[in-house]
Design an enzyme around this catalytic site. Structure first.
Site, PDB file in Angstrom:
ATOM      1  N   HIS A   1      -3.944  -5.220   2.135  1.00  0.00           N
ATOM      2  CA  HIS A   1      -3.642  -5.364   3.568  1.00  0.00           C
ATOM      3  C   HIS A   1      -4.377  -6.591   4.123  1.00  0.00           C
ATOM      4  O   HIS A   1      -5.069  -7.286   3.402  1.00  0.00           O
ATOM      5  CB  HIS A   1      -4.225  -4.167   4.349  1.00  0.00           C
TER       6      HIS A   1
ATOM      7  N   CYS B   1       0.821  -1.229   0.000  1.00  0.00           N
ATOM      8  CA  CYS B   1       0.000   0.000   0.000  1.00  0.00           C
ATOM      9  C   CYS B   1       0.855   1.280   0.000  1.00  0.00           C
ATOM     10  O   CYS B   1       1.340   1.670  -1.052  1.00  0.00           O
ATOM     11  CB  CYS B   1      -0.980  -0.036   1.155  1.00  0.00           C
TER      12      CYS B   1
HETATM   13  N1  GLN Z   1      -1.406   6.980   2.625  1.00  0.00           N
HETATM   14  C1  GLN Z   1      -1.586   6.209   1.401  1.00  0.00           C
HETATM   15  C2  GLN Z   1      -2.992   6.433   0.808  1.00  0.00           C
HETATM   16  O1  GLN Z   1      -3.877   6.864   1.529  1.00  0.00           O
HETATM   17  C3  GLN Z   1      -1.384   4.727   1.691  1.00  0.00           C
HETATM   18  C4  GLN Z   1      -2.412   4.180   2.660  1.00  0.00           C
HETATM   19  C5  GLN Z   1      -2.091   2.782   3.157  1.00  0.00           C
HETATM   20  O2  GLN Z   1      -0.940   2.382   3.282  1.00  0.00           O
HETATM   21  N2  GLN Z   1      -3.168   2.013   3.502  1.00  0.00           N
HETATM   22  O3  GLN Z   1      -3.202   6.172  -0.352  1.00  0.00           O
END
Ligand code: GLN
Length: 246
Positions: A194, A94
């Site tokens: 995730h 992510c």
């Molecule tokens: N901050 C990034 C986004 O909002 C990644 C989020 C995450 O790692 N779940 O796209």
């Protein structure tokens, strides 16, 4: 017995939705086969030594966490790129896939420099992409489904050097329209999934471990099959849940 050397990057800053659990899965799946894992955390101000590792893991993080590590990560970038060129296995999740690319423009418009181990760029969109996700992946001539959970504002677009990890069966994936998810280049995997990802996706966990063992031994590796009854049950349940939710 082989000791696989795992780098856990920024564990204190980049760990949301239980992403740290991926390290436990990699460690246990090595131990169940008579191997071992040496996990080294590398955080802000700590050197990344490319020759010290066979696998490099980075979890997800909010925009603020990514901003906190961004300048330190760009100092580490040349060493990280040389590890990728040397065939080290990477799993970046992510916020990780976003920082593996050329750049990430976050929700407030700050442009963060990426490492450049995946040919992609990410920019925050209007809508946060949230929910269960299921994809069909093709990796190393193996086809399997991967399930997880996504929550990101970033919309990722692949360049010609990287290929998708898979096709979206349910959910969003890299952005809100292309119906592809993740990115693969050399032995670097970036994904938005995730969960943590690996407990419910044993094929993916083992493929990454095979790459890491091959890097450590410089030999072709065949992993013995484990009893994955519980992982497969969890996978099936998550897959069915994702596909029934519309
Ligand atoms: N901050 C990034 C986004 O909002 C990644 C989020 C995450 O790692 N779940 O796209």
């Amino acid at each position: 017995m082989t000791e696989v050397r795992i780098c856990h990057l920024y564990p204190d800053h980049m760990n949301i939705y239980g992403d740290r659990g991926n390290i436990s899965v990699l460690t246990k799946r090595l131990q169940w086969r008579g191997h071992s894992a040496k996990v080294t955390s590398v955080g802000i101000g700590e050197k990344f030594m490319p020759n010290d590792f066979d696998l490099c893991y980075l979890g997800g993080g909010q925009d603020k966490d990514q901003n906190l590590i961004a300048s330190d990560l760009s100092e580490k970038s040349p060493a990280i790129r040389s590890a990728a060129d040397d065939g080290v296995a990477f799993l970046w999740v992510c916020g990780g896939i976003q920082l593996a690319g050329k750049s990430y423009v976050d929700a407030l418009g700050s442009e963060l420099e990426g490492v450049g181990i995946l040919d992609l760029a990410t920019i925050a969109g209007e809508k946060r992409l949230i929910g269960d996700i299921a994809i069909s992946a093709t990796l190393d001539n193996q086809e399997f489904t991967i399930v997880g959970y996504e929550n990101h504002i970033g919309q990722t677009h692949l360049g010609s050097e990287s290929r998708p990890l898979g096709k979206v069966l349910h959910g969003y994936g890299n952005n809100s329209f292309s119906k592809i998810e993740g990115a693969v280049q050399q032995r670097v995997i970036g994904t938005y999934l995730h969960g943590p990802l690996l407990p419910k996706n044993p094929e993916l966990a083992d493929l990454i471990l095979m790459w890491a063992l091959e890097h450590r031994t410089s030999e072709t590796v065949e992993l013995e099959q484990l009893n994955d009854e519980y992982s497969e049950l969890a996978h099936k349940r998550a897959f069915n849940r994702a596909l029934t939710k519309r």
